[in-house]
Design a protein around this motif. Structure first.
Motif, mmCIF file in Angstrom:
data_model
loop_
_atom_site.group_PDB
_atom_site.id
_atom_site.type_symbol
_atom_site.label_atom_id
_atom_site.label_comp_id
_atom_site.label_asym_id
_atom_site.label_seq_id
_atom_site.Cartn_x
_atom_site.Cartn_y
_atom_site.Cartn_z
ATOM 1 N N ALA A 1 -9.884 -7.058 11.268
ATOM 2 C CA ALA A 1 -10.761 -6.957 10.099
ATOM 3 C C ALA A 1 -9.935 -6.709 8.832
ATOM 4 C CB ALA A 1 -11.774 -5.834 10.299
ATOM 5 N N GLU A 2 -8.772 -6.026 8.977
ATOM 6 C CA GLU A 2 -7.946 -5.726 7.800
ATOM 7 C C GLU A 2 -7.500 -7.021 7.119
ATOM 8 O OE1 GLU A 2 -4.270 -3.673 8.546
ATOM 9 O OE2 GLU A 2 -3.638 -3.864 6.462
ATOM 10 N N LEU B 1 -8.896 -9.947 7.218
ATOM 11 C CA LEU B 1 -10.054 -10.599 6.585
ATOM 12 C C LEU B 1 -10.366 -9.913 5.253
ATOM 13 C CD1 LEU B 1 -12.302 -12.680 6.801
ATOM 14 C CD2 LEU B 1 -13.617 -11.056 8.165
ATOM 15 N N GLN C 1 -10.494 -9.943 -0.484
ATOM 16 C CA GLN C 1 -10.305 -9.224 -1.750
ATOM 17 C C GLN C 1 -9.293 -9.940 -2.642
ATOM 18 O OE1 GLN C 1 -9.933 -4.992 -1.912
ATOM 19 N NE2 GLN C 1 -11.913 -4.677 -0.942
ATOM 20 N N ARG D 1 -5.333 -0.291 -7.485
ATOM 21 C CA ARG D 1 -6.424 -0.947 -6.772
ATOM 22 C C ARG D 1 -6.377 -0.651 -5.271
ATOM 23 N NH1 ARG D 1 -6.151 -6.997 -9.069
ATOM 24 N NH2 ARG D 1 -4.174 -6.814 -7.955
ATOM 25 N N LEU E 1 -5.830 2.744 -2.122
ATOM 26 C CA LEU E 1 -6.113 4.156 -1.831
ATOM 27 C C LEU E 1 -4.901 5.053 -2.075
ATOM 28 C CD1 LEU E 1 -8.181 3.824 1.472
ATOM 29 C CD2 LEU E 1 -9.059 4.238 -0.826
ATOM 30 N N TYR F 1 -2.973 7.008 -0.224
ATOM 31 C CA TYR F 1 -1.730 7.078 0.566
ATOM 32 C C TYR F 1 -0.718 6.015 0.168
ATOM 33 C CZ TYR F 1 -3.962 3.591 3.696
ATOM 34 O OH TYR F 1 -4.587 2.491 4.210
ATOM 35 N N GLY G 1 -2.145 4.463 12.050
ATOM 36 C CA GLY G 1 -2.936 3.229 12.075
ATOM 37 C C GLY G 1 -3.777 2.988 10.836
ATOM 38 N N TYR G 2 -3.482 3.677 9.729
ATOM 39 C CA TYR G 2 -4.144 3.307 8.469
ATOM 40 C C TYR G 2 -3.780 1.863 8.129
ATOM 41 C CZ TYR G 2 -5.175 8.209 7.206
ATOM 42 O OH TYR G 2 -5.641 9.491 7.156
ATOM 43 N N GLU G 3 -4.651 1.197 7.390
ATOM 44 C CA GLU G 3 -4.415 -0.187 7.005
ATOM 45 C C GLU G 3 -3.271 -0.269 5.993
ATOM 46 O OE1 GLU G 3 -7.308 1.412 6.802
ATOM 47 O OE2 GLU G 3 -8.794 0.295 7.960
ATOM 48 N N TRP G 4 -2.429 -1.304 6.132
ATOM 49 C CA TRP G 4 -1.400 -1.524 5.110
ATOM 50 C C TRP G 4 -2.075 -1.934 3.805
ATOM 51 C CZ3 TRP G 4 0.079 -6.010 2.364
ATOM 52 C CH2 TRP G 4 1.220 -5.835 1.554
ATOM 53 N N TYR G 5 -3.073 -2.816 3.910
ATOM 54 C CA TYR G 5 -3.827 -3.160 2.706
ATOM 55 C C TYR G 5 -4.924 -2.124 2.517
ATOM 56 C CZ TYR G 5 -6.606 -5.301 -0.820
ATOM 57 O OH TYR G 5 -7.296 -5.496 -1.993
ATOM 58 N N ALA G 6 -4.765 -1.278 1.511
ATOM 59 C CA ALA G 6 -5.679 -0.147 1.323
ATOM 60 C C ALA G 6 -6.577 -0.362 0.111
ATOM 61 C CB ALA G 6 -4.893 1.152 1.197
ATOM 62 N N GLY G 7 -7.072 -1.593 -0.040
ATOM 63 C CA GLY G 7 -8.008 -1.859 -1.144
ATOM 64 C C GLY G 7 -9.427 -1.458 -0.787
ATOM 65 N N ILE G 8 -9.615 -0.916 0.415
ATOM 66 C CA ILE G 8 -10.958 -0.550 0.871
ATOM 67 C C ILE G 8 -10.901 0.822 1.544
ATOM 68 C CG2 ILE G 8 -10.551 -1.864 2.999
ATOM 69 C CD1 ILE G 8 -13.544 -2.390 3.138
ATOM 70 N N ALA H 1 -8.293 7.189 11.024
ATOM 71 C CA ALA H 1 -7.792 5.811 11.044
ATOM 72 C C ALA H 1 -8.627 4.941 11.980
ATOM 73 C CB ALA H 1 -6.324 5.786 11.455
ATOM 74 N N ARG I 1 -12.103 4.268 10.526
ATOM 75 C CA ARG I 1 -12.085 3.232 9.486
ATOM 76 C C ARG I 1 -11.965 1.846 10.115
ATOM 77 N NH1 ARG I 1 -10.590 3.882 4.278
ATOM 78 N NH2 ARG I 1 -8.956 2.326 4.450
ATOM 79 N N ARG I 2 -11.080 1.702 11.110
ATOM 80 C CA ARG I 2 -10.896 0.390 11.737
ATOM 81 C C ARG I 2 -12.203 -0.128 12.326
ATOM 82 N NH1 ARG I 2 -6.090 -2.325 10.606
ATOM 83 N NH2 ARG I 2 -4.394 -0.812 10.434
ATOM 84 N N TRP J 1 -17.995 -6.145 8.812
ATOM 85 C CA TRP J 1 -17.913 -7.609 8.683
ATOM 86 C C TRP J 1 -18.935 -8.282 9.589
ATOM 87 C CZ3 TRP J 1 -16.279 -10.360 4.910
ATOM 88 C CH2 TRP J 1 -15.218 -9.921 4.117
ATOM 89 N N SER K 1 -14.747 0.962 -2.380
ATOM 90 C CA SER K 1 -13.481 0.253 -2.268
ATOM 91 C C SER K 1 -12.833 0.119 -3.647
ATOM 92 C CB SER K 1 -13.749 -1.147 -1.679
ATOM 93 O OG SER K 1 -12.823 -2.086 -2.173
ATOM 94 N N PRO K 2 -11.623 0.684 -3.829
ATOM 95 C CA PRO K 2 -10.979 0.565 -5.143
ATOM 96 C C PRO K 2 -10.741 -0.895 -5.540
ATOM 97 C CG PRO K 2 -9.485 1.566 -3.523
ATOM 98 C CD PRO K 2 -10.829 1.467 -2.884
ATOM 99 N N GLY K 3 -10.497 -1.760 -4.557
ATOM 100 C CA GLY K 3 -10.319 -3.176 -4.854
ATOM 101 C C GLY K 3 -11.588 -3.791 -5.414
#
Lengths: 257, 292
Positions: free
Chosen positions: A42-43, A45, A50, A215, A217, A219, A250-257, B127, B130-131, B138, B219-221
């Motif tokens: 999902a990350e 996607l 985004q 834009r 989070l 971290y 396991g936090y997302e690398w893309y942290a726009g959400i 974590a 959130r996943r 979605w 979402s900041p984005g």
């Protein structure tokens, strides 16, 4: 009535079976690699959608001075337990040098005075912690994009990695690190901030230098930044996910959400 | 009573006085698929959502968090050698040890917003929460978009869900009927009643869209892409609070929904939402459009 009793039995068994199966399956589901891969997909996607919606120059919302949070909660490391860092701090970071290296044509070594002399920006933005809370502060710092241009990124460079002074996990011996893609690195609000609310960046908030990538989070906003490297791939860096929390929990690398 | 639809008994004295039980195809396949994917997504999003909330079990109003003045907060206090859970709601506070603020994990009292049985069964960290939350977000959004297109194009929205003026005038009667657990029978049971229509529409057109919009506002984005979101909800922290309230209103809807399923006949209703077929008692004269 036979139809009904069959139905009833069927429902009863189905419900009991589903309940038991769900409970025992959940643990295996959560541990199973294919399931993890699907859930984690999902990350990608989210990132692609985004990126599609967000134009590269689109700004994060900026706020008024009256919106600045009276108490900005520091999170993660709130100091650096290291003699070298303490010596730098004692000298007011006069001797501090930010190293910019990796896949660049001209490696840089910049003091805070050098950074102040570069292209700077002041912005009042909202810091969104992954935990759910937000705080607003005024940041002043050198724009990252022009610094990278000055260093001259080699064509292979795809990510910018930030190496920090704080030993976030003494058990692992890992110092904090984070990374962003080039679109965020060259974003007009992406700063290496040395001031917070018109004061030198406090220790708890990452003195002398922290990243602001507005834009995403909290971290991603690496504190105590000592060294920047342009790299082609994140794979060789510790767990390969591009950041301390990404590798550790396991936090997302893309942290726009 | 039988599952098999029978022709009227020719020996019956007066056809008009005889009723017959028929199985009618009531719930279309698309609606059933949407319903179950939606139910599964909402279950996972509730559990993972409460797990995310547990990372900072407090709610605020506005752009940023005013830590000293939360709208809601679940906290833990040391009392002697044990922990006490206290839930703050506005200016009031309640001891909620065991449920909110402090609850048992593996036999030990720990500081937790919601108890472990209200979060994902395993992997109860932020974590993982959130996943799973974003994965099902979605699924939920794509499923919802397909369903919405279907009910608009397939006229399910206007034909079956939108109440007529005459039906709206019958709201007081319908409330009275519901309070007495009196449910429509015969042909009327094949259609949604007016309170049911209004409840479904409120969820479909208000609560679920609010859920998506407030989720996006966090979402900041998305805030950079659509700053109007922040304006609409009065800030990211307000949006988080609205998101939380919407989640619990869906739980409220779910409880009434399940109660009504039992009140209206559990097996018949479950057959209808699983197979589409619904058993109904009709007058002897065949009803147009209702296959027997």
């Amino acid at each position: 009535m036979s139809g009904f009793s069959i139905n009833r039995r069927w429902f009863g068994r189905a419900l009991a079976g589903a309940g038991a199966a769900a409970l025992s399956a959940c643990d295996r589901l959560n541990q199973s690699k294919p399931v993890k891969r699907v859930v984690y997909s999902a990350e990608g996607l989210t990132r692609r959608v985004q990126r599609l919606i967000l134009s590269p120059g689109q700004l994060a919302p900026e706020y008024q001075p009256s919106d600045i949070s009276p108490l900005f909660r520091p999170n993660g490391s709130i100091g650096v337990d290291d003699d070298g860092y303490r010596a730098l701090a004692a000298g007011g970071f006069e001797d501090f040098k930010l190293e910019v290296g990796g896949l660049v044509e001209r490696p840089l070594s910049l003091s805070l005075a050098d950074l102040r002399a570069r292209q700077t920006r002041t912005q009042i933005t909202r810091h969104d912690c992954v935990e759910g809370w937000s705080c607003i502060a005024k940041w002043k710092g050198a724009l990252l994009g022009p610094l990278l241009q000055e260093a001259g990124l080699k064509p292979a460079a795809k990510f910018i990695v930030f190496y920090c002074a704080d030993l976030i996990d003494p058990a692992v011996g890992a110092q904090y690190y984070e990374s962003i893609g080039l679109s965020d690195a060259f974003h007009p609000q992406t700063l290496l901030a040395y001031e917070m609310n018109d004061q030198p960046l406090p220790t708890a908030h990452g003195a002398p230098l922290r990243l602001r990538v507005e834009r995403q989070l909290g971290y991603k906003q690496a504190k105590y930044v000592m060294r920047i490297a342009a790299v082609e791939s994140l794979a060789p860096i510790r767990g390969g996910k591009g950041g301390y929390w990404e590798d550790s929990t396991g936090y997302e690398w893309y942290a726009g959400i | 009573m039988s599952d098999i639809a029978l022709d009227p008994d020719p020996a019956a004295p007066s056809p008009a006085a005889v009723s017959r039980t028929v199985v009618v195809y009531r719930t279309k396949l698309m609606v059933r698929i949407w319903h179950w994917i939606n139910a599964l997504s909402l279950l996972f999003m509730l559990l993972s959502g409460l797990q995310i909330f547990n990372a900072h079990p407090a709610l605020y109003w506005g752009q940023a968090a005013n830590f000293d003045h939360p709208i809601l907060a679940m906290r833990a206090y040391h009392v002697g050698d044990t922990l006490r859970g206290v839930t703050f709601v506005g200016k009031s506070h309640f001891t909620t040890t065991g449920l909110f603020g402090v609850s048992k994990v593996a036999g030990h009292l720990v500081h937790r917003g919601f108890p472990s049985w209200l979060t994902l069964p395993t992997g109860q960290d932020l974590a993982s929460g959130r996943r799973w939350h974003f994965f099902f977000a979605w699924i939920f959004a794509i499923n919802g978009a397909v369903y919405f297109a279907y009910i608009v194009i397939g006229r399910h929205l206007r034909g079956d869900l939108w109440p007529t003026v005459a039906e709206l005038k019958g709201v007081p009667q319908s409330i009275w009927d519901h309070l007495r657990f009196k449910h429509p029978e015969g042909e009327a049971a094949l259609k949604f009643n007016v309170l049911q229509k209004l409840a479904y529409l409120a969820v479909l057109l208000i609560i679920l869209p609010l859920m998506i919009l407030t989720g996006m506002t966090m979402s900041p984005g998305m805030d950079a892409a659509f700053p109007g979101l922040l304006w609409a909800f009065g800030g990211r922290q307000s949006a988080r609070t609205v998101h939380f309230l919407c989640a619990w209103s869906i739980v409220g809807f779910f409880l009434i929904h399940i109660f009504e399923v039992f009140a209206a006949g559990f097996f018949n209703e479950m057959r209808s939402i699983l197979t589409g077929r619904f058993k109904v008692t009709l007058p002897a004269a065949p009803v147009e459009g209702a296959p027997s």
